[in-house]
Design a protein around this motif. Structure first.
Motif, PDB file in Angstrom:
ATOM      1  N   TRP A 142      -5.969 -12.742  -3.798  1.00 18.91           N
ATOM      2  CA  TRP A 142      -6.154 -12.234  -2.436  1.00 18.91           C
ATOM      3  C   TRP A 142      -6.579 -10.774  -2.481  1.00 18.91           C
ATOM      4  CZ3 TRP A 142      -3.020  -8.445   0.144  1.00 18.91           C
ATOM      5  CH2 TRP A 142      -2.026  -7.893  -0.680  1.00 18.91           C
ATOM      6  N   SER A 143      -6.932 -10.252  -1.327  1.00 19.38           N
ATOM      7  CA  SER A 143      -7.222  -8.825  -1.224  1.00 19.38           C
ATOM      8  C   SER A 143      -6.932  -8.372   0.206  1.00 19.38           C
ATOM      9  CB  SER A 143      -8.684  -8.515  -1.582  1.00 19.38           C
ATOM     10  OG  SER A 143      -9.546  -8.956  -0.555  1.00 19.38           O
ATOM     11  N   PRO A 144      -6.418  -7.171   0.385  1.00 23.35           N
ATOM     12  CA  PRO A 144      -6.164  -6.659   1.740  1.00 23.35           C
ATOM     13  C   PRO A 144      -7.419  -6.624   2.596  1.00 23.35           C
ATOM     14  CG  PRO A 144      -5.043  -5.308   0.102  1.00 23.35           C
ATOM     15  CD  PRO A 144      -5.947  -6.241  -0.658  1.00 23.35           C
ATOM     16  N   GLU A 145      -8.562  -6.336   1.969  1.00 24.91           N
ATOM     17  CA  GLU A 145      -9.813  -6.275   2.726  1.00 24.91           C
ATOM     18  C   GLU A 145     -10.171  -7.638   3.320  1.00 24.91           C
ATOM     19  OE1 GLU A 145      -9.363  -2.988   0.029  1.00 24.91           O
ATOM     20  OE2 GLU A 145      -9.385  -5.150  -0.373  1.00 24.91           O
ATOM     21  N   SER A 146      -9.969  -8.690   2.528  1.00 25.79           N
ATOM     22  CA  SER A 146     -10.277 -10.041   3.019  1.00 25.79           C
ATOM     23  C   SER A 146      -9.358 -10.420   4.173  1.00 25.79           C
ATOM     24  CB  SER A 146     -10.134 -11.059   1.883  1.00 25.79           C
ATOM     25  OG  SER A 146     -11.077 -10.818   0.865  1.00 25.79           O
ATOM     26  N   ILE A 147      -8.083 -10.055   4.053  1.00 25.40           N
ATOM     27  CA  ILE A 147      -7.139 -10.385   5.121  1.00 25.40           C
ATOM     28  C   ILE A 147      -7.489  -9.621   6.393  1.00 25.40           C
ATOM     29  CG2 ILE A 147      -4.734 -10.083   5.847  1.00 25.40           C
ATOM     30  CD1 ILE A 147      -3.861 -10.979   3.110  1.00 25.40           C
ATOM     31  N   ASN A 148      -7.850  -8.344   6.272  1.00 30.66           N
ATOM     32  CA  ASN A 148      -8.246  -7.580   7.456  1.00 30.66           C
ATOM     33  C   ASN A 148      -9.498  -8.164   8.100  1.00 30.66           C
ATOM     34  OD1 ASN A 148      -6.322  -5.556   7.954  1.00 30.66           O
ATOM     35  ND2 ASN A 148      -7.071  -4.327   6.238  1.00 30.66           N
ATOM     36  N   ALA A 149     -10.457  -8.589   7.268  1.00 30.91           N
ATOM     37  CA  ALA A 149     -11.670  -9.196   7.806  1.00 30.91           C
ATOM     38  C   ALA A 149     -11.352 -10.517   8.500  1.00 30.91           C
ATOM     39  CB  ALA A 149     -12.681  -9.418   6.681  1.00 30.91           C
ATOM     40  N   PHE A 150     -10.410 -11.242   7.929  1.00 31.67           N
ATOM     41  CA  PHE A 150     -10.017 -12.541   8.493  1.00 31.67           C
ATOM     42  C   PHE A 150      -9.299 -12.365   9.830  1.00 31.67           C
ATOM     43  CE2 PHE A 150      -7.047 -16.195   8.710  1.00 31.67           C
ATOM     44  CZ  PHE A 150      -7.964 -17.229   8.644  1.00 31.67           C
ATOM     45  N   LEU A 151      -8.433 -11.359   9.922  1.00 34.03           N
ATOM     46  CA  LEU A 151      -7.634 -11.141  11.133  1.00 34.03           C
ATOM     47  C   LEU A 151      -8.328 -10.256  12.147  1.00 34.03           C
ATOM     48  CD1 LEU A 151      -4.104 -10.495   9.550  1.00 34.03           C
ATOM     49  CD2 LEU A 151      -4.949 -12.622  10.538  1.00 34.03           C
ATOM     50  N   GLY A 152      -9.364  -9.525  11.717  1.00 34.96           N
ATOM     51  CA  GLY A 152      -9.987  -8.563  12.620  1.00 34.96           C
ATOM     52  C   GLY A 152      -9.107  -7.353  12.839  1.00 34.96           C
ATOM     53  N   THR A 153      -8.425  -6.918  11.781  1.00 39.94           N
ATOM     54  CA  THR A 153      -7.477  -5.808  11.880  1.00 39.94           C
ATOM     55  C   THR A 153      -7.832  -4.720  10.876  1.00 39.94           C
ATOM     56  OG1 THR A 153      -6.006  -6.928  10.307  1.00 39.94           O
ATOM     57  CG2 THR A 153      -5.582  -7.285  12.658  1.00 39.94           C
ATOM     58  N   GLN A 154      -7.058  -3.642  10.900  1.00 38.99           N
ATOM     59  CA  GLN A 154      -7.188  -2.560   9.931  1.00 38.99           C
ATOM     60  C   GLN A 154      -5.792  -2.185   9.430  1.00 38.99           C
ATOM     61  OE1 GLN A 154      -9.368   0.557  11.917  1.00 38.99           O
ATOM     62  NE2 GLN A 154     -11.332  -0.483  11.703  1.00 38.99           N
ATOM     63  N   ILE A 155      -5.066  -3.186   8.945  1.00 41.14           N
ATOM     64  CA  ILE A 155      -3.706  -2.978   8.453  1.00 41.14           C
ATOM     65  C   ILE A 155      -3.776  -2.361   7.059  1.00 41.14           C
ATOM     66  CG2 ILE A 155      -1.530  -4.130   7.912  1.00 41.14           C
ATOM     67  CD1 ILE A 155      -2.382  -6.363   9.831  1.00 41.14           C
ATOM     68  N   GLU A 156      -2.905  -1.409   6.810  1.00 42.98           N
ATOM     69  CA  GLU A 156      -2.907  -0.721   5.518  1.00 42.98           C
ATOM     70  C   GLU A 156      -2.500  -1.681   4.402  1.00 42.98           C
ATOM     71  OE1 GLU A 156      -0.433   2.657   5.678  1.00 42.98           O
ATOM     72  OE2 GLU A 156      -1.645   3.711   7.199  1.00 42.98           O
ATOM     73  N   ALA A 157      -3.132  -1.490   3.241  1.00 39.60           N
ATOM     74  CA  ALA A 157      -2.848  -2.357   2.099  1.00 39.60           C
ATOM     75  C   ALA A 157      -1.394  -2.242   1.664  1.00 39.60           C
ATOM     76  CB  ALA A 157      -3.781  -2.011   0.932  1.00 39.60           C
ATOM     77  N   GLY A 158      -0.827  -1.035   1.731  1.00 38.87           N
ATOM     78  CA  GLY A 158       0.563  -0.850   1.328  1.00 38.87           C
ATOM     79  C   GLY A 158       1.523  -1.645   2.189  1.00 38.87           C
ATOM     80  N   TYR A 159       1.216  -1.749   3.487  1.00 40.97           N
ATOM     81  CA  TYR A 159       2.066  -2.526   4.387  1.00 40.97           C
ATOM     82  C   TYR A 159       2.029  -4.005   4.003  1.00 40.97           C
ATOM     83  CZ  TYR A 159       3.840  -4.640   8.692  1.00 40.97           C
ATOM     84  OH  TYR A 159       4.555  -5.393   9.598  1.00 40.97           O
ATOM     85  N   MET A 160       0.835  -4.503   3.671  1.00 42.86           N
ATOM     86  CA  MET A 160       0.715  -5.905   3.271  1.00 42.86           C
ATOM     87  C   MET A 160       1.520  -6.183   2.000  1.00 42.86           C
ATOM     88  SD  MET A 160      -3.281  -6.840   3.932  1.00 42.86           S
ATOM     89  CE  MET A 160      -4.165  -6.308   5.380  1.00 42.86           C
ATOM     90  N   TYR A 161       1.385  -5.278   1.012  1.00 37.48           N
ATOM     91  CA  TYR A 161       2.124  -5.453  -0.238  1.00 37.48           C
ATOM     92  C   TYR A 161       3.629  -5.492   0.022  1.00 37.48           C
ATOM     93  CZ  TYR A 161      -1.615  -5.187  -3.708  1.00 37.48           C
ATOM     94  OH  TYR A 161      -2.706  -5.463  -4.502  1.00 37.48           O
ATOM     95  N   ASP A 162       4.078  -4.608   0.918  1.00 31.90           N
ATOM     96  CA  ASP A 162       5.506  -4.520   1.213  1.00 31.90           C
ATOM     97  C   ASP A 162       6.008  -5.792   1.905  1.00 31.90           C
ATOM     98  OD1 ASP A 162       8.041  -3.061   1.401  1.00 31.90           O
ATOM     99  OD2 ASP A 162       7.627  -3.036   3.548  1.00 31.90           O
ATOM    100  N   ILE A 163       5.264  -6.272   2.906  1.00 33.03           N
ATOM    101  CA  ILE A 163       5.662  -7.483   3.631  1.00 33.03           C
ATOM    102  C   ILE A 163       5.720  -8.676   2.681  1.00 33.03           C
ATOM    103  CG2 ILE A 163       4.775  -9.220   5.250  1.00 33.03           C
ATOM    104  CD1 ILE A 163       6.258  -7.084   6.667  1.00 33.03           C
ATOM    105  N   LEU A 164       4.697  -8.856   1.863  1.00 37.15           N
ATOM    106  CA  LEU A 164       4.658  -9.999   0.955  1.00 37.15           C
ATOM    107  C   LEU A 164       5.765  -9.907  -0.086  1.00 37.15           C
ATOM    108  CD1 LEU A 164       0.784 -10.296   0.507  1.00 37.15           C
ATOM    109  CD2 LEU A 164       2.279 -11.706   1.937  1.00 37.15           C
ATOM    110  N   ALA A 165       6.100  -8.698  -0.524  1.00 36.63           N
ATOM    111  CA  ALA A 165       7.196  -8.542  -1.479  1.00 36.63           C
ATOM    112  C   ALA A 165       8.526  -8.911  -0.837  1.00 36.63           C
ATOM    113  CB  ALA A 165       7.228  -7.111  -2.013  1.00 36.63           C
ATOM    114  N   LYS A 166       8.734  -8.512   0.413  1.00 34.54           N
ATOM    115  CA  LYS A 166       9.971  -8.855   1.115  1.00 34.54           C
ATOM    116  C   LYS A 166      10.082 -10.350   1.380  1.00 34.54           C
ATOM    117  CE  LYS A 166      10.648  -4.367   3.350  1.00 34.54           C
ATOM    118  NZ  LYS A 166      10.678  -3.621   4.627  1.00 34.54           N
ATOM    119  N   LEU A 167       8.942 -11.017   1.462  1.00 34.73           N
ATOM    120  CA  LEU A 167       8.946 -12.467   1.619  1.00 34.73           C
ATOM    121  C   LEU A 167       9.370 -13.175   0.338  1.00 34.73           C
ATOM    122  CD1 LEU A 167       5.688 -13.068   3.686  1.00 34.73           C
ATOM    123  CD2 LEU A 167       8.007 -13.652   4.398  1.00 34.73           C
TER     124      LEU A 167
END
Length: 817
Positions: free
Chosen positions: A416-441
């Protein structure tokens, strides 16, 4: 899945209102169905200790009690409960208290003695004896001896707790546990999560591996099986806190050992079972398929036949339990059990589902296994049960466990990549936030945040995470769907949805039927193969090209080739319930089989059927027929097909042989040649035998139209003509003809003979009876003559009337009435 706020607090601190928590959990993907406050109806009930007891002077069954409720003076209460004893602690309803079902308690006198309240049973507090197995069926509820007095009963019985009922989808087996919901709550509230980490001391002198052997004969159906022995077991009621949590989840407490297994299943989502070790022959457990003809008496005391497709837990002699469904009565826990074996296993989901279905036995355990469990969680659940045994002091746990493993699977890494997820969602979420959420999951990152593409391993308890799109969903739901701004697709042309031509015309037909007072029916597309026999359809009829459904019951064995049987069933339902008249229609699909061996799909043909009856209609009035004819004309007008052509035909069942007409229309064409006629349906009364077979009124008329034919020629274009400038000349003509002559044939002849000055012609009366001769009928027509550029003279109209009558006399032997 139910979970109490008090239990969820063990995994993450819940500091907000239950309603706010429910809303936030719903937004993050864990939908809340209901929030229950079990003690909401109870007020002014406290704990009290009976400190004095004496017989009532005016009664042989009442007792006068002095009850300590933590106040300077004891409370005097008169009771007739048979289990009243000195020194017991009970719930006490004070003056003005409210109990379950709105019962109010007031001071009063019982046979002359003051009673200032009431001591309560579990029923009076809104519970059942099944929920409190240690409670007397008819008597006071005796609380534990160490219960403090004067305490609000809400805190003692957990009535101050709040229970949240979650709607969990089947792809989230981790959320069928309080721990899983606690993890979701922690992520939703952005708080810390504390998982269960059991610690077992164990007795070093005794080892489960020496007392019990496990053999896995079906490794494809049992990924892992753990067993651990507990000795010197004491069977007694479980502690009050455990009973309270189980009741909050809708589970009835039984005894400490059974309650521990249920507690672990609710807490960690892992079903467990406990065997009496003495009932396991030779100390061996075999995970195998049942033998043909083998039976097992399950814990509900029902003898169940097994087959060789069912997985069972057995000893060297016989089956002891149905794997993943229910244990057997032979090896169950009973009051004098001293040594038990805790079982924790991971069985194949499909196998458990099939076994449960075959036995007609669905349990909490099977419901969990059917969703697919994480085999990594099995040993932790076993140790948690043993930890609870040590905490409750109800047995001594062996030093180790015995195990047998089968085919094990591990989660597949996701790129995966944060850029792909942002493009998929139409968002500009920071990569660090994504890493943190997925780690907590529970995801394990295999690359550092700067690496592209990134790679991670999803947690084994999340089988729903298998692609980058799944990770995007996790990021979105905890980031907040409400924070994502709605945008159009980048670089894409926005399109608007709409109906196709056929869909639009079909809606026009439906709206026309509804406007004329017909109710729409919707029936099943599958039916019994006998329905065509009931209609009397010939064996060589095209309707016999039925599509057969595999593994279907007799009543749903084939796809329908006619809408008539289902429509007649709807009419029967109306008539049998006293409806004096009914007018119904349905637009549905009929299915005709092709070469199924060659993989050809069946032909699908949409059909309009309309039917009506009126019990007040006379047998020869034709009222229902003409009303359906009016519907037919309106439908044709709405579709631009012109006037329908009805031709009398001799019919066979299911229709009346002499009250049947084919429906046709003239195809529009640009040439001057006569327009070809296209048959598109039928209008008829039912055959009396058909009406009796389906138990519907004999005066039931049915209209059927083949929609592909009429929709292909329908048009929404309309030709407009200017309003006439000159008046019409109206004339009536009534002729007597043979009964076999159709009014439509006479109309066609009149229009042909009256051209070009005849602008309209219609039938306004049909009469039989005196003085009309037998075998004949009188038909009256209203004719309108008009010329576009001038007013017609009377001589012109008279000449045309003479010509019309001459044509009718010549072709139909008509006589002027």
């Amino acid at each position: 899945m139910k979970a109490s706020i008090e239990w969820l607090n063990e995994f993450t601190p819940i500091k907000i209102d239950a309603r706010d928590l429910g809303e936030r959990m719903t937004i993050s993907g864990s939908k809340v169905e209901a929030i229950d406050h079990p003690g909401e109806a109870i007020s002014l009930v406290v704990t009290g200790k009976i400190i004095a007891l004496e017989p009532h002077q005016n009664s042989d069954h009442l007792l006068v009690c002095q009850v300590d409720i933590g106040q300077p003076e004891p409370l005097q209460i008169v009771t007739g409960a048979p289990n009243t004893k000195l020194g017991t602690v009970v719930p006490v309803a004070l003056h003005g208290a409210t109990l379950a079902h709105g019962v109010k308690i007031k001071k009063g006198k019982l046979r002359g003695v003051a009673s200032n309240g009431m001591m309560c049973s579990v029923q009076e507090l809104g519970f059942t004896p099944q929920e409190f197995p240690d409670a007397a069926e008819n008597g006071l509820y005796i609380l534990p001896e160490n219960t403090p007095v004067g305490v609000d009963i809400h805190s003692v019985l957990g009535l101050d707790d709040t229970i949240i009922d979650f709607e969990i989808t089947s792809n989230r087996p981790d959320c069928f546990s309080v721990e899983g919901l606690g993890r979701e709550a922690a992520l939703t509230l952005q708080q810390t999560f504390t998982p269960v980490t059991p610690q077992v001391v164990g007795r070093l002198a005794d080892k489960s591996s020496e007392l019990l052997q496990v053999v896995n004969d079906c490794p494809e159906l049992c990924a892992v099986y753990y067993g651990r022995v507990v000795m010197q077991v004491t069977i007694k009621p479980s502690p009050f806190w455990m009973q309270r949590r189980l009741r909050a989840c809708g589970i009835r407490p039984i005894n400490n050992i059974v309650d521990i297994t249920n507690y672990v299943m609710q807490e960690l989502g892992q079903p467990m079972h406990a065997f009496d070790l003495e009932d396991i022959r030779d100390g061996e457990i075999h995970i195998r398929k049942a033998e043909p003809g083998e039976t097992l008496v399950t814990l509900d005391e029902v003898k169940r036949p097994l087959d060789d497709k069912m997985l069972v837990i057995a000893d060297t002699n016989q089956a002891l339990a149905v794997a993943g469904v229910m244990g057997g009565a032979l090896s169950g826990i009973h009051p004098d059990t001293q040594t038990i074996v805790f079982e924790a296993a991971c069985f194949d989901a499909a196998s458990v589902r099939r076994t449960s279905s075959r036995l007609g036995l669905r349990t909490e355990a099977s419901a969990h296994f059917e969703k697919g469990l994480d085999w990594h969680n099995t040993l932790r659940a076993l140790n948690r049960a043993c930890e609870l045994v040590e905490q409750l002091g109800c047995g001594e746990v062996s030093a180790d466990w015995t195990e047998a493993k089968g085919l094990l699977t591990e989660p597949t890494d996701i790129v995966w990549s944060p850029e792909s997820i942002n493009a998929f969602l139409g968002t500009q979420i920071e990569a660090g936030y994504m890493y943190d959420i997925l780690a907590k999951l529970g995801c394990v990152h295999l690359t550092d945040p700067q690496s592209r593409p990134a790679r991670l391993t999803p947690p084994s308890f999340r089988p729903d995470l298998s692609s980058e799109a799944d990770l995007a969903e996790e990021v979105a739901r905890f980031y907040g769907y409400n924070k994502i701004k709605p945008t159009l697709l980048s670089g894409k042309q926005t399109t608007l949805g709409g109906l196709t031509r056929e869909q639009s015309l079909t809606e026009t037909i439906k709206n026309t039927c509804i406007a004329l007072g017909y109710y729409e029916a919707i029936t099943y597309t599958f039916e019994s193969a006998r329905q065509l026999d009931r209609l009397g359809v010939d064996q060589d009829s095209p309707l016999r090209r039925q599509v057969w459904i595999r593994n279907a019951g007799e009543n749903v064995a084939v796809m329908r080739t006619s809408l008539l049987p289902s429509m007649l069933q709807v009419l029967n339902n109306n008539a049998s319930r006293g409806s004096l008249e009914a007018a119904l229609f349905e637009v549905g699909t009929c299915f005709f089989a092709n070469n199924t061996l060659a993989g050809e799909l069946p032909d699908e043909k949409p059909v309009l059927i309309a039917a009506r009856y009126n019990l007040a209609e006379k047998s020869d009035s034709g009222q229902a027929f003409y009303q359906l004819k009016g519907l037919l004309e309106e439908v044709f007008t709405a579709l631009g097909l012109g006037e329908p052509i009805l031709t009398s035909q001799h019919s066979r069942t299911p229709y009346h042989p002499y009250r049947y007409a084919e429906v046709a229309f003239k195809q529009a064409q640009e040439t001057t040649a006569p327009a070809p006629v296209r048959v598109c349906g039928s209008l008829a009364y039912l055959h009396p035998e058909t009406a009796r077979e389906f138990d519907v009124p004999e005066q039931t008329a049915v209209l059927q139209l083949q929609l592909p034919i009429i929709l292909a020629h329908a048009t929404q274009l309309r030709r407009q003509k200017p309003l006439p400038k000159f008046p019409a000349v109206l004339r009536d003509i009534a002729v007597v003809v043979n009964k076999a002559v159709e009014a439509g044939s006479l109309l066609a002849a009149i229009r042909q003979a009256g051209a070009p000055i005849l602008s309209s012609a219609r039938v306004f009366d049909v009469y039989t009876g005196k003085p009309i001769p037998t075998g004949q009928k009188s038909i009256a027509f209203e004719l309108a003559f008009r010329q576009a550029d001038r007013t017609l003279t009377e001589n012109e109209v008279n000449e045309k009337m003479k010509h019309i009558f001459a044509i009718l006399k010549d072709r139909f032997d008509a006589k002027l009435r």
